[in-house]
Design a protein around this motif. Structure first.
Motif, PDB file in Angstrom:
ATOM      1  N   UNK A 342      39.578  -2.120  -3.634  1.00  0.00           N
ATOM      2  CA  UNK A 342      40.845  -2.704  -4.074  1.00  0.00           C
ATOM      3  C   UNK A 342      40.876  -2.786  -5.598  1.00  0.00           C
ATOM      4  N   UNK A 343      42.020  -3.237  -6.106  1.00  0.00           N
ATOM      5  CA  UNK A 343      42.191  -3.302  -7.551  1.00  0.00           C
ATOM      6  C   UNK A 343      41.269  -4.294  -8.221  1.00  0.00           C
ATOM      7  N   UNK A 344      40.969  -5.410  -7.531  1.00  0.00           N
ATOM      8  CA  UNK A 344      40.082  -6.412  -8.125  1.00  0.00           C
ATOM      9  C   UNK A 344      38.686  -5.856  -8.352  1.00  0.00           C
ATOM     10  N   UNK A 345      38.150  -5.146  -7.340  1.00  0.00           N
ATOM     11  CA  UNK A 345      36.823  -4.564  -7.491  1.00  0.00           C
ATOM     12  C   UNK A 345      36.786  -3.511  -8.579  1.00  0.00           C
ATOM     13  N   UNK A 346      37.833  -2.701  -8.678  1.00  0.00           N
ATOM     14  CA  UNK A 346      37.886  -1.696  -9.744  1.00  0.00           C
ATOM     15  C   UNK A 346      37.992  -2.360 -11.107  1.00  0.00           C
ATOM     16  N   UNK A 347      38.734  -3.462 -11.181  1.00  0.00           N
ATOM     17  CA  UNK A 347      38.865  -4.176 -12.454  1.00  0.00           C
ATOM     18  C   UNK A 347      37.507  -4.666 -12.942  1.00  0.00           C
ATOM     19  N   UNK A 348      36.703  -5.199 -12.023  1.00  0.00           N
ATOM     20  CA  UNK A 348      35.371  -5.679 -12.408  1.00  0.00           C
ATOM     21  C   UNK A 348      34.525  -4.536 -12.968  1.00  0.00           C
ATOM     22  N   UNK A 349      34.545  -3.389 -12.298  1.00  0.00           N
ATOM     23  CA  UNK A 349      33.728  -2.266 -12.754  1.00  0.00           C
ATOM     24  C   UNK A 349      34.240  -1.692 -14.068  1.00  0.00           C
ATOM     25  N   UNK A 350      35.572  -1.603 -14.201  1.00  0.00           N
ATOM     26  CA  UNK A 350      36.132  -1.064 -15.445  1.00  0.00           C
ATOM     27  C   UNK A 350      35.879  -2.011 -16.617  1.00  0.00           C
ATOM     28  N   UNK A 351      35.797  -3.295 -16.336  1.00  0.00           N
ATOM     29  CA  UNK A 351      35.443  -4.245 -17.390  1.00  0.00           C
ATOM     30  C   UNK A 351      34.005  -4.031 -17.840  1.00  0.00           C
ATOM     31  N   UNK A 352      33.101  -3.830 -16.879  1.00  0.00           N
ATOM     32  CA  UNK A 352      31.701  -3.554 -17.209  1.00  0.00           C
ATOM     33  C   UNK A 352      31.564  -2.267 -18.016  1.00  0.00           C
ATOM     34  N   UNK A 353      32.409  -1.276 -17.720  1.00  0.00           N
ATOM     35  CA  UNK A 353      32.366  -0.003 -18.433  1.00  0.00           C
ATOM     36  C   UNK A 353      33.025  -0.084 -19.811  1.00  0.00           C
ATOM     37  N   UNK A 354      33.713  -1.190 -20.085  1.00  0.00           N
ATOM     38  CA  UNK A 354      34.393  -1.338 -21.370  1.00  0.00           C
ATOM     39  C   UNK A 354      35.757  -0.714 -21.413  1.00  0.00           C
ATOM     40  N   UNK A 355      36.248  -0.239 -20.269  1.00  0.00           N
ATOM     41  CA  UNK A 355      37.589   0.368 -20.221  1.00  0.00           C
ATOM     42  C   UNK A 355      38.652  -0.711 -20.213  1.00  0.00           C
ATOM     43  N   UNK A 356      38.418  -1.748 -19.416  1.00  0.00           N
ATOM     44  CA  UNK A 356      39.351  -2.872 -19.326  1.00  0.00           C
ATOM     45  C   UNK A 356      38.798  -4.032 -20.134  1.00  0.00           C
ATOM     46  N   UNK A 357      39.596  -4.513 -21.058  1.00  0.00           N
ATOM     47  CA  UNK A 357      39.128  -5.603 -21.910  1.00  0.00           C
ATOM     48  C   UNK A 357      39.197  -6.924 -21.150  1.00  0.00           C
ATOM     49  N   UNK A 358      38.149  -7.754 -21.202  1.00  0.00           N
ATOM     50  CA  UNK A 358      38.123  -9.034 -20.466  1.00  0.00           C
ATOM     51  C   UNK A 358      39.180 -10.000 -20.991  1.00  0.00           C
TER      52      UNK A 358
END
Length: 358
Positions: A342-358
């Motif tokens: 889901x989007x929440x799980x992808x958001x967590x991973x993209x945050x770890x990758x630095x793609x999505x800013x916290x």
């Protein structure tokens, strides 16, 4: 008025003969066109959101025959009922309109006027040269018979270096598309209000769109242009960020019986890389169709244009209906991959990758 080149749209006497299926479809459209005009139907321009860059914009619209607009009901209650009937249109109705092949469409944008020509399916997809400041603008579209309508245009700032490109079916909307009967039900029968948004994806895409100023959002799908108004309302109602739809036209082409969805996605990805060489795209899809392979090939060919690839994992039931999955375990060319249901799980991973800013 600037007369746009018609070489890619109008019939050419020197071109090879059209596929037999295309000739049959043209014959059927011509008969339906005459019948519809006798019933009082008139040309209507259906505007789609377009996009552009420094000195150019891509105009997207379709010309159809439709009934003249009915007078607005006198009472507010009656108007609300009419709006609900229109918004809750079953999918099949969007496929019964008659396209106006090779219609001439006048476009006014940025103080300039252009005359464009639709293809045999009534679709205009043409780039015009006009200088607009970055941000959202509108183009005014009309034919000689139709009323004027406005099409939104997102002009991307040359300084922008990040964009979001997302698949639609089973990515932002749960459709389980590969199962033929269920796909037909979702496309032709299901009321648009009954379509299910994918959990967490609207929040994810909205955060990504707002994480950097001017981020363009593209929704790339093999769905037909017929469903663009329905899909636009779905995205807006479920709070997905405003973006540009890149769909296709069903039916035969000039030289083949069926259009290729894979070519549609591949060609548009390559086109975006050429149009915006400085943008690195976050590619969002699912593991139930061919998104992984499309994105993998694009990443191999254009590693500098891919920030990351985010894949929504289908549930076991969805995967069975989709014919299985083919999860790619390793990234390619240094491009990071994220997988989650889901989007929440992808958001967590993209945050770890630095793609999505916290």
């Amino acid at each position: 008025m600037v007369d746009s080149s018609e070489a890619c749209n109008a019939p050419q006497s020197s071109a090879p003969p059209a596929h037999r299926a295309a000739r049959i479809e043209d014959w059927a459209h011509a008969r339906r066109d005459r019948a519809a005009r006798k019933r009082g139907h008139r040309e209507t321009v259906i505007p789609y959101s377009g996009y552009g860059g420094d000195g150019w914009v891509r105009i997207l619209c379709r010309v159809l025959l439709s009934r003249p607009a009915e007078p607005q009901p006198a009472s507010a209650r009656a108007r609300r009922r009419a709006e609900r009937r229109g918004a809750g249109m079953r999918g099949w109705r969007s496929f019964t309109s008659v396209p106006v092949g090779y219609a001439r469409v006048s476009v006014d944008v940025g103080g300039q006027s252009f005359e464009l020509v639709a293809d045999r399916g009534g679709v205009v997809d043409t780039v015009v040269q006009v200088g607009l400041t970055p941000g959202w603008h509108t183009a005014t579209l009309r034919t000689a018979e139709s009323a004027a309508v406005e099409a939104p245009l997102n002009v991307v700032d040359p300084a922008v270096t990040f964009g979001v490109l997302s698949d639609v079916d089973d990515t932002v909307m749960v459709t389980m598309l590969p199962r033929p009967l269920l796909a037909a039900w979702n496309t032709f029968v299901l009321d648009e209000h009954a379509r299910i948004p994918t959990p967490g994806m609207a929040v994810l895409l909205d955060k990504l769109a707002n994480s950097r100023p001017g981020t363009p959002v593209i929704y790339l799908s093999t769905g037909a242009w017929n469903v663009a108004p329905t899909l636009t309302r779905f995205l807006s109602r479920n709070l997905y960020p405003s973006g540009v739809l890149l769909l296709t036209d069903w039916g035969p082409t000039h030289d083949r019986l069926f259009r290729s969805g894979r070519e549609h996605k591949r060609d548009n990805l390559n086109r975006l890389a050429a149009e915006f060489p400085n943008i690195r795209w976050l590619l969002v899809g699912d593991d139930g169709q061919h998104d992984e392979e499309h994105y993998r090939q694009f990443a191999l060919a254009h590693p500098d244009n891919v920030a990351a690839i985010a894949i929504r994992e289908l549930s076991p039931g969805e995967a069975v209906l989709a014919g299985g999955r083919s999860k790619i375990e390793d990234g390619y060319g240094g491009v990071p991959w994220a997988y989650a249901p889901d989007g929440s799980g992808l958001a967590d991973q993209l945050t770890e990758l630095g793609i999505l800013k916290p």
